[in-house]
Write a protein that holds these residues in place. Structure first.
Motif, short mmCIF file in Angstrom:
data_model
loop_
_atom_site.label_atom_id
_atom_site.label_comp_id
_atom_site.label_asym_id
_atom_site.label_seq_id
_atom_site.Cartn_x
_atom_site.Cartn_y
_atom_site.Cartn_z
N LEU A 12 58.66 -30.41 -32.81
CA LEU A 12 59.70 -30.04 -31.84
C LEU A 12 59.19 -28.97 -30.89
O LEU A 12 59.35 -29.08 -29.66
CB LEU A 12 60.94 -29.56 -32.59
CG LEU A 12 62.21 -29.36 -31.75
CD1 LEU A 12 63.44 -29.55 -32.61
CD2 LEU A 12 62.26 -27.96 -31.11
N SER A 15 56.44 -30.34 -28.57
CA SER A 15 57.01 -31.23 -27.56
C SER A 15 57.81 -30.46 -26.52
O SER A 15 57.72 -30.71 -25.32
CB SER A 15 57.90 -32.27 -28.25
OG SER A 15 58.48 -33.14 -27.31
N LEU A 16 58.60 -29.49 -26.98
CA LEU A 16 59.43 -28.70 -26.07
C LEU A 16 58.58 -27.92 -25.07
O LEU A 16 58.86 -27.92 -23.86
CB LEU A 16 60.29 -27.73 -26.89
CG LEU A 16 61.32 -26.89 -26.13
CD1 LEU A 16 62.36 -27.78 -25.47
CD2 LEU A 16 61.98 -25.89 -27.06
N THR A 19 55.97 -30.51 -23.00
CA THR A 19 56.56 -31.35 -21.96
C THR A 19 56.71 -30.57 -20.66
O THR A 19 56.50 -31.12 -19.57
CB THR A 19 57.93 -31.89 -22.41
OG1 THR A 19 57.78 -32.62 -23.63
CG2 THR A 19 58.51 -32.81 -21.36
N ARG A 20 57.06 -29.28 -20.77
CA ARG A 20 57.18 -28.46 -19.55
C ARG A 20 55.84 -28.38 -18.84
O ARG A 20 55.77 -28.46 -17.59
CB ARG A 20 57.65 -27.05 -19.93
CG ARG A 20 57.84 -26.13 -18.71
CD ARG A 20 59.02 -26.62 -17.89
NE ARG A 20 59.12 -25.93 -16.61
CZ ARG A 20 58.59 -26.35 -15.47
NH1 ARG A 20 57.88 -27.48 -15.45
NH2 ARG A 20 58.76 -25.68 -14.35
N GLY A 242 62.49 -32.42 -28.80
CA GLY A 242 61.83 -31.53 -27.86
C GLY A 242 61.70 -32.16 -26.49
O GLY A 242 61.92 -31.51 -25.45
N TRP A 245 65.00 -32.43 -24.24
CA TRP A 245 65.41 -31.24 -23.47
C TRP A 245 65.11 -31.44 -21.98
O TRP A 245 65.88 -31.02 -21.12
CB TRP A 245 64.69 -30.01 -24.01
CG TRP A 245 65.03 -28.73 -23.31
CD1 TRP A 245 64.44 -28.22 -22.18
CD2 TRP A 245 66.06 -27.80 -23.68
NE1 TRP A 245 65.02 -27.04 -21.83
CE2 TRP A 245 66.02 -26.75 -22.74
CE3 TRP A 245 67.00 -27.76 -24.71
CZ2 TRP A 245 66.88 -25.67 -22.80
CZ3 TRP A 245 67.85 -26.68 -24.77
CH2 TRP A 245 67.79 -25.65 -23.83
N TRP A 246 63.97 -32.06 -21.70
CA TRP A 246 63.53 -32.27 -20.31
C TRP A 246 63.87 -33.67 -19.79
O TRP A 246 63.87 -33.90 -18.59
CB TRP A 246 62.02 -32.05 -20.20
CG TRP A 246 61.58 -30.75 -20.75
CD1 TRP A 246 60.99 -30.52 -21.96
CD2 TRP A 246 61.70 -29.47 -20.13
NE1 TRP A 246 60.74 -29.18 -22.13
CE2 TRP A 246 61.16 -28.50 -21.01
CE3 TRP A 246 62.21 -29.03 -18.90
CZ2 TRP A 246 61.11 -27.15 -20.73
CZ3 TRP A 246 62.17 -27.68 -18.61
CH2 TRP A 246 61.63 -26.75 -19.51
#
Length: 357
Positions: A12, A15-16, A19-20, A242, A245-246
């Protein structure tokens, strides 16, 4: 159990945060999504949104799993490695599809024949390894069985090797394409997949607690490495959350075929390795619905020489064309997935209770 929490939590976070970073890198390189011209006009504003975000989901899962195993000092099992092979292999097919779309600036990537060849190659190799006697444990259990299964193996249905491979191929290709078809709205496939993978985490934990290797009995589960499969399922669940979120509306990144084919392959692999192939039809009911909507649309179109059963397929676009807001469609389809997961878990538990009574 500690490995499950570590795998899910690490995936998580990776990935969180990852990804950003991926959004910036992909946007800078111009790796943007192409949009169907015949789709809802509201989707045209999404053209150019970074895609191939599935790379992050795959990396987060793999890193999360292996770091969790390293921290706990456990050796990866044959079942978990096979599942990761299928997960990454299908993701690679999707990556090639996405890359061709981006490089050629078109909505079509790999030709359908080439895509099917890639999916078939990965599925067949997975199937051959999964039933191979080389990967049997000390109790003679191979990762996959030679029986059809619903909540557990149907012992009376022994299947020849060739038919086992064909069945595995059908499940892998069908599920991966089902998730791929569902991935048409912001967060839809990601959120639905997270719920189904979470359900399989619960199934694997229960199978481990009632494993024939630990608690032999008439209702024990003959599944190889259920606890390690739970670690992979938890890692994928965390990676999906995660990424969501995006990816939630308005999406700043899409998973692309890289992510959808990988997630579909992961679900198929879990169904096969946990001996719950037919249960996947219930747990993944949304993916079945999306696939059937396309099949019915195409069949009806050909049978009536040009008439349409739905305004547009897959079915989530039909509701958009009826005037539903995208967020409304996504939330209601998530609710459908939640109901399917609840029904599947309920049946799984009820079968054990009925047998143990």
């Amino acid at each position: 159990m500690r490995a499950i929490l570590l795998g899910g939590g690490l995936s998580l976070l990776i990935s969180l945060i990852g990804t950003r970073y991926a959004i910036r890198v992909l946007a800078r390189r111009g790796y943007g999504q192409e949009i169907r011209e015949d789709g809802p006009t509201s989707h045209h504003t999404k053209r150019g949104t970074p895609t191939m975000g599935g790379i992050v989901i795959i990396l987060a899962t793999v890193v999360g799993y292996f770091v969790a195993k390293l921290i706990t000092g456990q050796t990866p099992s044959a079942s978990a490695l096979l599942l990761l092979f299928l997960f990454v292999g299908m993701g690679l097919v999707g990556f090639l599809d996405d890359f061709i779309k981006i490089s050629r600036q078109r909505n079509l990537g790999l030709r359908s024949r080439a895509k099917m060849i890639g999916q078939t190659l990965v599925a067949v190799v997975f199937g051959l390894l999964a039933i191979s006697p080389w990967l049997e444990d000390d109790r003679g259990q191979s990762p996959a069985s030679r029986h059809l299964s619903f909540l557990r193996d149907l012992e009376s249905w022994t299947i020849p090797t060739v038919l086992v491979i064909i069945l595995i191929w059908v499940i892998v290709v069908g599920t991966s394409n089902g998730v791929n078809l569902t991935d048409g709205l912001d967060g839809l496939a990601t959120g639905a997949s997270a719920m189904v993978f979470a359900a399989y985490t619960v199934v694997n934990i229960w199978q481990w607690g009632q494993s024939c290797a630990q608690n032999a009995g008439p209702k024990c589960y003959e599944v190889r490495d259920p606890l390690d499969l739970a670690v992979v399922a938890a890692a994928i669940t965390g990676a999906c959350f995660g990424f969501l979120w995006w990816n939630a509306s308005p999406a700043q990144i899409f998973m692309g075929d890289t992510g959808s084919l990988a997630l579909g392959g992961g679900l198929a692999g879990l169904a096969i390795l946990t001996r719950t192939e037919l249960l996947l039809v219930i747990l993944g009911g949304l993916f079945v619905l999306e696939t059937l909507s396309v099949m019915l649309q195409v069949g009806y179109f050909k049978a009536t020489k040009g008439k349409r059963l739905l305004r547009m397929a897959p079915i989530h676009h039909h509701f958009e064309m009826l005037g539903w807001e995208q967020v409304t469609v996504v939330i209601r389809f998530w609710i459908i997935t939640g109901l399917c997961v609840a029904a599947g878990i309920g049946l799984f538990y009820a079968e054990w209770v009925a047998g143990a009574a």
